[in-house]
Design a protein around this motif. Structure first.
Motif, short mmCIF file in Angstrom:
data_model
loop_
_atom_site.label_atom_id
_atom_site.label_comp_id
_atom_site.label_asym_id
_atom_site.label_seq_id
_atom_site.Cartn_x
_atom_site.Cartn_y
_atom_site.Cartn_z
N THR A 45 0.81 -1.22 0.00
CA THR A 45 0.00 0.00 0.00
C THR A 45 0.84 1.26 0.00
N CYS A 46 2.15 1.14 -0.18
CA CYS A 46 3.01 2.31 -0.08
C CYS A 46 2.76 3.33 -1.19
N LEU A 47 2.21 2.90 -2.32
CA LEU A 47 1.96 3.81 -3.44
C LEU A 47 0.53 4.35 -3.45
N PHE A 48 -0.27 3.96 -2.48
CA PHE A 48 -1.65 4.47 -2.43
C PHE A 48 -1.65 5.94 -2.04
N LEU A 49 -2.60 6.68 -2.62
CA LEU A 49 -2.74 8.08 -2.22
C LEU A 49 -3.20 8.20 -0.78
N GLU A 50 -4.12 7.36 -0.40
CA GLU A 50 -4.60 7.32 0.98
C GLU A 50 -4.47 5.88 1.48
N PRO A 51 -3.28 5.44 1.87
CA PRO A 51 -3.10 4.04 2.29
C PRO A 51 -3.88 3.75 3.56
N PRO A 52 -4.50 2.58 3.62
CA PRO A 52 -5.25 2.22 4.82
C PRO A 52 -4.29 1.85 5.96
N ASN A 53 -4.83 1.87 7.15
CA ASN A 53 -4.07 1.43 8.32
C ASN A 53 -4.09 -0.10 8.34
N ILE A 54 -3.01 -0.70 7.86
CA ILE A 54 -2.97 -2.15 7.69
C ILE A 54 -3.09 -2.86 9.04
N GLN A 55 -2.45 -2.32 10.05
CA GLN A 55 -2.51 -2.98 11.36
C GLN A 55 -3.94 -3.03 11.88
N THR A 56 -4.63 -1.91 11.76
CA THR A 56 -6.03 -1.87 12.21
C THR A 56 -6.90 -2.78 11.35
N LEU A 57 -6.68 -2.73 10.05
CA LEU A 57 -7.47 -3.56 9.14
C LEU A 57 -7.25 -5.04 9.42
N TYR A 58 -6.01 -5.41 9.66
CA TYR A 58 -5.71 -6.81 9.95
C TYR A 58 -6.32 -7.23 11.29
N SER A 59 -6.20 -6.37 12.30
CA SER A 59 -6.78 -6.70 13.61
C SER A 59 -8.29 -6.87 13.52
N GLN A 60 -8.94 -6.00 12.78
CA GLN A 60 -10.39 -6.11 12.63
C GLN A 60 -10.77 -7.39 11.87
N THR A 61 -9.97 -7.75 10.88
CA THR A 61 -10.25 -8.99 10.13
C THR A 61 -10.10 -10.20 11.03
N MET A 62 -9.06 -10.24 11.84
CA MET A 62 -8.86 -11.35 12.76
C MET A 62 -9.98 -11.41 13.80
N GLU A 63 -10.40 -10.26 14.28
CA GLU A 63 -11.51 -10.23 15.25
C GLU A 63 -12.79 -10.76 14.61
N ALA A 64 -13.02 -10.39 13.36
CA ALA A 64 -14.21 -10.90 12.66
C ALA A 64 -14.14 -12.42 12.52
N LEU A 65 -12.96 -12.93 12.21
CA LEU A 65 -12.80 -14.38 12.09
C LEU A 65 -13.07 -15.07 13.42
N ASP A 66 -12.57 -14.50 14.49
CA ASP A 66 -12.82 -15.08 15.82
C ASP A 66 -14.31 -15.05 16.17
N ARG A 67 -14.98 -13.96 15.81
CA ARG A 67 -16.41 -13.88 16.07
C ARG A 67 -17.19 -14.92 15.27
#
Length: 1286
Positions: free
Chosen positions: A518-540
């Motif tokens: 995501t280094c070339l994105f104009l507005e790169p997402p917060n990968i750490q937050t996105l990954y944590s939320q994805t893992m939390e969704a999987l656990d749920r």
């Protein structure tokens, strides 16, 4: 916003509908105010001030003209003078128009601070400035509007005159067209918004009046209404309720405008007007979609509703916010007109533009008209989602229809990111609407399975190496919602779903790699937050599965899909899986949703997996696994306590004898049976101690699963994981190996063998082999049976396992006993016509495997002692096994095709059985017996049933003639064998007993009468061979002593028969005489020995091969019978040594064989040492060095007969056989070389000339070593001859 709406009470009133619609609007627009400027230029004045502090020490302003600075330098108490303060404000308002942003921010901040102390003064200054300076630029006015907005918001109270004045000021400029376009109008409109804080009814009254004129209002009015509706903080709760009521009234009164063409066209024009930025809707446009939807919702005429909706859907679908707005309007209308909305969407979906977009994707370079329709499917998907979200309780009967349409558009529309996001958003709205419906659990939705298939497709299409969107998270959240619906997800689909989700999430690259994507994105997402939320969704999602089906089998199903990732070769995948597993176990402990009475079978496997991960190379994985072990321990203890309590309660009820009697199960007793939890530190410091603690409570089945899991871990390619598995396996087996089910240990042994080949770490292999040693203490027979399966042939790993089985003496004895038992399992089969083996009769393979294993065990140090102890049993068993293998008559490898024959280049069962018998003799110190058979080439007799008996007889005869110390022990084993049910065992026993009758040790075991009785019983045996052998044995000299003199008296007559011309007759007589000497036993020929020896010597050089061989065999038998004779009796033995030595190279193999055996018998009689080396040389060596060794043995041990030996050798120089002359010259050469005086013993020059002539011939021999030897000897002899003549 949908989540917020779900908490609101449902109401059908217009006001509440409006409130719901407005609260669902996610827009948060605000004017271009000082907030933007403050965030961007907060430090600019300070920096400027710092730069100018030296030049203007008294100044606190950015660099401006001195007059400006003088006018603006004031303190907070300067506003006490109204006129002066007013002038200062005017000066600042004037400076706003031509200041740069840093300085502008500073001025606005000063004005805002002044307004907090003297709001009236500042507002008056602003109003007067507007009034007195109408010619100022639009840009200057825009900034003044921003200042005024902030001042009004900062004021605690706004007096009535100012309300009217500023409201009028705003109204005058809201609709004015300037070069700033909408920005200028929005700034003026924001003044009305600010006034609403102090007098919202006045503003609302004006808005109502403008909206209900019948003329479509200016956009600025909708801008104000949009902000009022979307910003909750502008009005308190009471005012908000009044505003929503007023808005509902306005909407109800606006329904009539739907029939006005001009008004409707203006509305559509406003809705479709492109925004300055397509990322966010301006407040007015966001409100317009809501406003339009609410008006259509309030309308009664379904025809008008359909017409307006159709017109709205036919507008452009190019921009995301436009599609969302259209969908919102459609959803709002569906609240009251669901049928109409459904019909319009259905009709729109069947229209030609939509069909075109479904049939084929729009190519590059498409027209603007095509772009308007390209994403119409996404609009339809969003519309169905909004319909579901707004229809509320009415949606349940429509769910399957909506889902079927959504699935259709998903599958047949052109695939892109827009379609994916629209589908996910719509689906999420739908499932959330279903979840909010009270009667959802009473419905069965037929389309959920197809929806899950679409979701799996979405998940599979996610890029495996990137995490840039919330798509994975959305899919997992939707699945979590769907699992709550009926019908439940079937096992196969759930399995595929879990596999897909785990693969999509766990297999993501490391965090650094994800961030680089995501280094070339104009507005790169917060990968750490996105990954944590994805893992939390999987656990749920996992938690949702277990909550919907709280059973042990469901948990086992979830864990089965998790295990491959817990055992992954990649550290980050194990880390993620271990964390998810720990979260799931923690959830189970907190909810206690599983029935304690239910058997939790995954316990052992899960314990083994986590136990291995506790030693993982990754620290995070270690911590997660160790906490998982602690959670698992708590779960297990909870189950055990519940089971104990249930058992105690039953016992209390059964033992309750009366109301007054005390219960035998008191509270104190219950406390003593309660399982005590260990300290938490145990699960934080030492994982091995924690595992030992938890394993104590596992059942046998769970313990078995644990062991199986750890064994599977041995097959990993990760060295750390393999080492951890080996250590855990050793720990468990040391403590609980005896508890394992006997039937399962065999399979464990096979599995360990399969994994052992991949282990290359010595310590790990040592631990694994020690595990086998420990298991063998309690499960010997099972492990032996298992290891036999891979012991044909034995590879290096199988050999290691057998060594581990015999590492302990007590176990090695059991192993040998079990192998002997398997060896005696000898079923026969009838071969079908096609030559294949019936599967039911292939148990003979275990017998062959046991034979093969016993062969290898004889060379292992671990089994050396027990092999020696069991020698008699092994001897009889292996002899019987040879016979059994011959009976099987298995097909040869050479009869197979060429490629299969190459694969089958393994020892045949016949050769294996014979090699096992050979190695038994050689490895247990019975090499004398082995030598007798080897030198006679007697092993060939064991290659066929016809000659098998002769081989057994020769082996037994060798034992007797060598005075084997094991004869007594073997005799002890013969008695059971003679009574065996197997004919082959009785046959072997009677053959050995017949020969043992010649051993003096026989009478030490049992008297002759007992032997006679045993043989007499053999006459009644069902086997003809046994009966014949018994009858022959009964004629032994032991039972008939008078036969000794009779046989000895026949010897002279036998000697006379040697000179017959018939070769076969002579051979027969010699063989008969050999048999007679054998029958005489140790008494031998007696006084006839010398005559017999002299007669035999004349036939050593006979031209007839058979007679030479028979003569040497007879001489060997004579030598054996001479054991213990007088020294004078040995003369003929010494005189026969050179002929026998030279005939070792006889051209007839039979003669060479008999010469070897006779030479060895002579050496035995003469007590030559080292006899073992002599045997090896005779048996297998063919080189000149072997000749030299034999010559050395002869010459060093019979120096008195030196002249005789040399004389005999010289005679062979005149032999017509080249090979005999060669050996003779080599013998003479060695003699002359080492004994030069031999030249003086050559009586004639003819001998010397013959010697030289023979050496000259040998110089042309094809063997280079012979040529070299001959050349050297010629030189030596010529020198010696000259020296001798002198």
């Amino acid at each position: 916003m949908d989540r917020q709406h779900s908490h609101r009470p449902h109401s059908r009133s217009p006001a509440n509908r409006v409130s719901s619609a407005m609260s669902l609007n996610p827009r948060n627009p605000s004017s271009i105010s000082t907030s933007m400027l403050e965030t961007a230029h907060t430090k600019a004045p300070q920096d400027s001030a710092c730069r100018n502090r030296q030049a203007h020490p008294s100044s606190i302003l950015p660099h401006k003209s001195m007059s400006s600075q003088a006018a603006l330098v004031f303190s907070d108490n300067m506003f006490s003078d109204k006129n002066y303060s007013s002038a200062v404000c005017n000066k600042m308002l004037q400076e706003i128009g031509n200041s740069e942003l840093p300085y502008l921010q500073f001025i606005m901040k000063r004005i805002r601070n002044a307004a907090q102390k003297c709001p009236d003064l500042v507002m008056e200054a602003i109003y007067n400035y507007f009034t007195d300076n109408p010619q100022i630029s639009s840009r200057h006015k825009f900034r003044l509007f921003q200042v005024l907005e902030n001042v009004i918001k900062a004021s605690n109270c706004l007096e009535e005159p100012w309300r009217k004045n500023f409201m009028q000021l705003a109204l005058d400029h809201m609709t004015k067209s300037t070069e700033l376009e909408d920005t200028y109008q929005d700034a003026a409109s924001n003044i009305l918004v600010a006034i609403c804080k102090h007098a919202w009814p006045m503003v609302a009254q004006h808005l109502e009046a403008e909206l209900l004129t019948g003329i479509f209002p200016h956009r600025s009015l909708f801008h104000v209404m949009g902000i009022l509706s979307s910003h909750e903080e502008l009005l308190n709760q009471e005012d908000r309720a009044h505003w929503e009521e007023l808005l509902a009234q306005i909407i109800a009164k606006s329904v009539k405008f739907l029939n006005m063409d001009l008004w409707s066209k203006e509305l559509l024009k406003a809705l479709t007007k492109p925004s300055q930025t397509q990322k966010d809707h301006p407040p007015e446009k966001a409100f317009l979609f809501t406003y339009y939807g609410l008006i259509l919702q309030a309308a009664e005429d379904s025809t008008a509703v359909r017409t307006h909706l159709q017109a709205l859907l036919e507008t452009s679908h190019q921009w995301p916010k436009q599609r969302e707005g259209i969908a919102l309007t459609v959803g709002l209308v569906a609240t009251r007109h669901l049928d109409d909305v459904w019909a319009v969407l259905d009709q729109f979906g069947r229209s030609r533009p939509i069909k075109w977009t479904l049939q084929s994707p729009i190519p590059k370079g498409q027209s603007m008209e095509d772009l308007h329709w390209k994403w119409a499917s996404s609009t339809i998907l969003l519309a169905y989602g909004q319909v579901a979200a707004r229809a509320k309780a009415h949606i349940l009967p429509w769910v399957d229809n909506i889902l079927s349409r959504m699935i259709f558009y998903f599958r047949y529309s052109s695939w892109d990111e827009t379609l994916k996001q629209s589908f996910l958003s719509a689906t999420m709205m739908l499932v959330e609407a279903i979840s909010r419906s009270e009667g959802a659990h009473s419905y069965e939705f037929a389309q959920t399975s197809q929806l899950l298939e679409c979701l799996m497709v979405l998940m599979e299409k996610e890029p495996p190496g990137a995490l840039c969107t919330t798509s994975r998270q959305q899919v997992i959240n939707i699945v979590s919602k769907l699992c709550e619906l009926r019908p439940p997800i079937d096992k196969d689909r759930k399995s595929r779903l879990l596999s897909t989700c785990f693969r999509s999430v766990f297999a993501l690259p490391l965090m650094d790699t994800l961030e680089r994507h995501t280094c070339l994105f104009l507005e790169p997402p917060n990968i750490q937050t996105l990954y944590s939320q994805t893992m939390e969704a999987l656990d749920r999602m996992l938690q949702s599965f277990i909550m919907q089906c709280p059973t042990a089998s469901e948990l086992q199903s979830l864990l089965l899909h998790l295990y491959p990732w817990l055992a992954s070769e990649k550290a980050h995948e194990r880390q993620r899986a271990a964390y998810s597993c720990m979260i799931l176990l923690r959830f189970l402990n907190r909810r206690c949703c599983l029935d304690p009475k239910e058997d939790f079978r995954p316990m052992g496997q899960l314990m083994g997996t986590l136990g291995i991960l506790c030693q993982d190379s990754d620290r995070t994985t270690q911590n997660s696994s160790l906490e998982g072990v602690a959670q698992l321990y708590q779960f297990l203890i909870h189950q055990k306590e519940a089971a104990l309590q249930a058992e105690l309660q039953i016992q209390q009820e059964l033992s309750q004898s009366g109301a007054d009697e005390a219960s035998p199960w008191s509270t104190q007793d219950q406390r003593t049976t309660k399982v005590v939890l260990p300290k938490d530190s145990l699960f934080r410091q030492d994982s091995s101690k924690a595992i030992k603690e938890i394993v104590r409570y596992l059942t046998v089945a769970e313990l078995t699963d644990l062991v199986w899991t750890v064994i599977e871990g041995l097959g990993s390619t990760n060295a750390v994981r393999v080492q951890a598995a080996a250590e855990l396996l050793l720990t468990v087996i040391q403590e609980h190996g005896a508890k394992l089910e006997t039937a399962k240990v065999a399979n464990m042994g096979r599995a360990i063998h399969c994994r052992l080949c991949a282990v290359h770490i010595p310590e790990v292999k040592e631990n694994i082999l020690y595990v086998i040693t420990l298991l063998a203490r309690d499960h010997t027979s099972e492990l032996v049976a298992a290891f036999l399966d891979f012991s044909m042939p034995l590879d290096s790993h199988a050999l290691c396992l057998w060594k581990a089985l015999g590492a302990e003496y007590s176990t090695s004895r059991l192993v040998l006993a079990v192998l002997l038992a398997w060896l005696q399992e000898r079923p026969l089969f009838t071969r079908p016509g096609n030559g294949s083996l019936p599967s039911k009769e292939k148990t003979y393979l275990h017998s062959l495997a046991a034979m093969n294993t016993l062969h290898e065990l004889q060379f292992m140090q671990e089994f050396e002692k027990v092999i020696q102890e069991a020698y008699p049993q092994l001897l009889l068993a292996l002899l019987t096994q040879v016979h059994y293998v011959l009976e099987l008559n298995l097909p040869k490898a050479k009869s197979l095709p060429r490629q299969q024959a190459q694969k089958a280049a393994l020892p045949s069962p016949e050769s294996s059985s014979l090699e096992a018998l050979k190695s038994l003799l050689s490895t247990t110190g019975h090499w004398h017996d082995f030598a007798y058979l080897e030198l006679q080439s007697a092993w060939k007799h064991f290659s066929s049933i016809g000659t098998y008996a002769q081989g057994v007889v020769l082996l037994a005869r060798a034992m007797v003639q060598n005075n084997c110390e094991k004869i007594k022990a073997v005799l002890g084993q013969l008695l059971p064998s003679l009574q065996s049910q197997e004919e082959r065992e009785r046959k072997v026993a009677i053959l050995i007993l017949t020969e043992f009758l010649y051993s003096p040790a026989l009478l030490e075991v049992f008297p002759s009468q007992t032997a006679r009785t045993l043989l007499a019983k053999g006459l009644c045996d069902t086997s003809p061979e046994v009966r014949v052998s018994s009858l022959q044995a009964l004629g032994n000299i032991l039972f008939h002593p008078e036969k000794e003199s009779l046989l000895r008296a026949q010897l002279p007559y036998f000697l006379e028969g040697f000179f017959q011309k018939n070769e076969l007759a002579v051979v027969g007589i010699m063989n008969t005489m050999s048999e007679a000497l054998h029958c005489l036993g140790m008494q031998g020929a007696g006084a006839y020995s010398l005559n017999v020896a002299i007669s035999i010597h004349t036939f050593f050089d006979d031209e007839r091969d058979q007679i030479r061989a028979a003569a040497m065999a007879l001489f060997g038998e004579l030598v054996t019978s001479m054991a213990g004779g007088e020294l004078s009796d040995l003369t003929q033995v010494y005189q026969s040594m050179v002929p026998l030595l030279l005939h070792l190279k006889d051209q007839c193999p039979a003669v060479a064989t008999q010469a070897k055996f006779a030479f060895y018998r002579c050496a035995t009689l003469l007590r030559w040492q080292p006899r073992h080396i002599l045997f090896c040389i005779l048996a297998w060596e063919r080189s000149l060095s072997a000749c030299h060794f034999l010559w050395t043995c002869l010459m060093t041990r019979s120096q008195e007969e030196f002249s005789i030996h040399l004389e005999q050798a010289l005679k062979y120089l005149y032999s017509c056989h080249h090979h005999m002359k060669t050996w003779a010259i080599i013998f003479i050469g060695y003699t002359i070389c080492y004994f030069p005086q031999a030249m003086s013993q050559m009586e004639s020059t003819g001998d010397i000339e013959m010697l030289l002539h023979t050496l000259q011939e040998l110089e042309r021999d094809p063997d280079p070593s012979i040529q070299e030897f001959a050349t050297g000897q010629l030189c030596f002899l010529q020198d010696e001859s000259i020296r001798y003549q002198k």
